[in-house]
Motif scaffolding. Structure first.
Motif, PDB file in Angstrom:
ATOM      1  N   ASN A 142      -1.115  10.414   4.913  1.00  0.00           N
ATOM      2  CA  ASN A 142      -1.265   8.988   4.108  1.00  0.00           C
ATOM      3  C   ASN A 142      -0.060   8.013   3.968  1.00  0.00           C
ATOM      4  N   LEU A 143       1.178   8.926   4.185  1.00  0.00           N
ATOM      5  CA  LEU A 143       2.279   8.031   4.286  1.00  0.00           C
ATOM      6  C   LEU A 143       2.248   7.431   5.741  1.00  0.00           C
ATOM      7  N   GLU A 174       0.801  -1.390   0.130  1.00  0.00           N
ATOM      8  CA  GLU A 174      -0.039   0.034  -0.024  1.00  0.00           C
ATOM      9  C   GLU A 174       1.004   1.168  -0.164  1.00  0.00           C
ATOM     10  N   LEU A 175       1.827   1.321   0.725  1.00  0.00           N
ATOM     11  CA  LEU A 175       2.980   2.327   0.934  1.00  0.00           C
ATOM     12  C   LEU A 175       3.526   2.411  -0.297  1.00  0.00           C
ATOM     13  N   LEU A 184      11.610   4.379   4.066  1.00  0.00           N
ATOM     14  CA  LEU A 184      10.310   4.393   4.575  1.00  0.00           C
ATOM     15  C   LEU A 184       9.701   2.867   4.752  1.00  0.00           C
ATOM     16  N   TYR A 190       1.060   4.073  -3.031  1.00  0.00           N
ATOM     17  CA  TYR A 190       0.831   5.232  -2.800  1.00  0.00           C
ATOM     18  C   TYR A 190       1.876   6.279  -3.427  1.00  0.00           C
ATOM     19  N   ILE A 191       2.958   6.016  -2.851  1.00  0.00           N
ATOM     20  CA  ILE A 191       4.225   6.868  -3.338  1.00  0.00           C
ATOM     21  C   ILE A 191       4.382   6.896  -4.691  1.00  0.00           C
ATOM     22  N   ARG A 194      -0.382   6.429   7.359  1.00  0.00           N
ATOM     23  CA  ARG A 194      -1.326   5.399   7.544  1.00  0.00           C
ATOM     24  C   ARG A 194      -0.565   4.241   7.075  1.00  0.00           C
ATOM     25  N   ILE A 232      -0.524  14.677   2.625  1.00  0.00           N
ATOM     26  CA  ILE A 232       0.374  13.536   2.216  1.00  0.00           C
ATOM     27  C   ILE A 232       1.416  12.857   3.364  1.00  0.00           C
TER      28      ILE A 232
END
Lengths: 77, 248
Positions: free
Chosen positions: B103-104, A3-4, A58, A7-8, B106, B100
């Motif tokens: 979101n990151l 998911e991370l 991250l 998103y990025i 989460r 942002i």
């Protein structure tokens, strides 16, 4: 974790339709493969790999939350 | 600081005080956040012969710094100096940046509270900056060794914001007041080293630091009458040096 990365990648690329993220588990290690359009490679890798490295840092946090280790590979379509 | 990482640090220095200061600089923490144990009191020697440095071990007392110790005094946080026409754009960027980061976090499964505001420029040559403050429990995982995680979070957020609004916007993310403790220490360090440069006439080369930290050293000494600063070397080993201003 997937998911991370999704998103990025979605936020950084121009061509969102070409973004694909797969998550595989090999011997207890998570391997995440990110595919983006050729023209977007630079946006997710960055000069000297700076963007990719920050994404990996991250990812390491996200993996640590699940007591796991994860690697990220960025591949061309 | 990071999960699985040690919460102790061993430091050496010519004296106990200086060893403690070195260690606190490295950790970016206030004095009362650590316990100090002297491992080796060192030896003065004679004319530098047979001398031994002091060795100490610092242990983190509060792995999560409590909120009360964060009496952050920003040099003005109002937005009254900002041009009204730029306001909407700034407010929008601020809102997006907050989103942002949320979101990151989460997606990384980190529970935290995110607040955003606009910092007024320090002087006319500077630009307004978005400050994102992340607070909550057990957030040292978001800082990392030498703020590596925090800087990555900040870099990725800046990149995404840049992509969303179409231009660069100065942005800083802070976790539990870490940046402001670090800023105060770097500014002190800059002034102290500047004094040494004046006394000895020799340049001082600082540790390699990320760009935002080098910038603080430059800012602190920008109007210094006797010294000037420059950065040398390549990332990630770029170092700021403090040198005497050439006599006119």
């Amino acid at each position: 974790m997937k998911e991370l990365i999704e998103y990025i990648a979605d936020q950084l690329v121009e061509d969102k339709s070409q973004v694909s993220v797969t998550e595989m588990e090999e011997n207890g290690r998570i391997r995440i493969e990110l595919k983006v359009a050729k023209d977007d490679m630079g946006r997710v890798i960055g000069k000297g790999g700076r963007v990719a490295n920050s994404i990996r840092v991250l990812l390491r946090v996200a993996a640590a939350r699940e007591n796991k280790r994860a690697t990220l590979d960025i591949v061309e379509p | 600081m990071e999960e699985g990482n040690k919460t102790t640090l061993e430091v050496i220095g010519p004296s106990v005080e200086e060893a403690i200061e070195n260690g606190l600089d490295q950790l970016g923490l206030p004095r009362d956040a650590v316990d100090v144990e002297i491992l080796d009191e060192g030896q003065n020697g004679f004319l530098g012969i047979g001398s031994r440095q002091v060795r100490i071990r610092m242990t983190l007392v509060h792995p999560e710094i409590d909120m009360e110790s964060q009496e952050v005094d920003f040099n003005g946080s109002s937005t009254e100096m900002v041009n009204p026409e730029d306001m909407d754009e700034l407010e929008e960027a601020k809102f997006k940046a907050k989103e942002i980061v949320e979101n990151l976090l989460r997606a990384t499964k980190v529970k935290a509270t995110v607040a955003a505001r606009i910092l007024e420029p320090e002087d006319d040559h500077d630009h307004p900056m978005i400050l994102i403050e992340v607070s909550g429990k057990d957030l040292s995982i978001l800082i990392g060794k030498r703020a590596e995680t925090l800087n990555s979070l900040q870099y990725v957020t800046s990149l995404i914001l840049n992509q969303q609004i179409g231009h660069w916007m100065p942005l800083m993310i802070d976790v539990q007041g870490y940046r402001f403790r670090r800023e105060r220490q770097l500014r002190q360090l800059a002034r102290r080293l500047a004094d040494q440069v004046i006394q000895t006439g020799r340049k001082q080369v600082l540790e390699p630091m990320p760009a935002n930290e080098r910038r603080l050293i430059h800012l602190e000494l920008r109007y210094h009458p006797f010294v000037t600063t420059e950065s040398i070397g390549e990332e990630p080993n770029r170092r700021t040096t403090i040198i005497l201003k050439p006599k006119e």
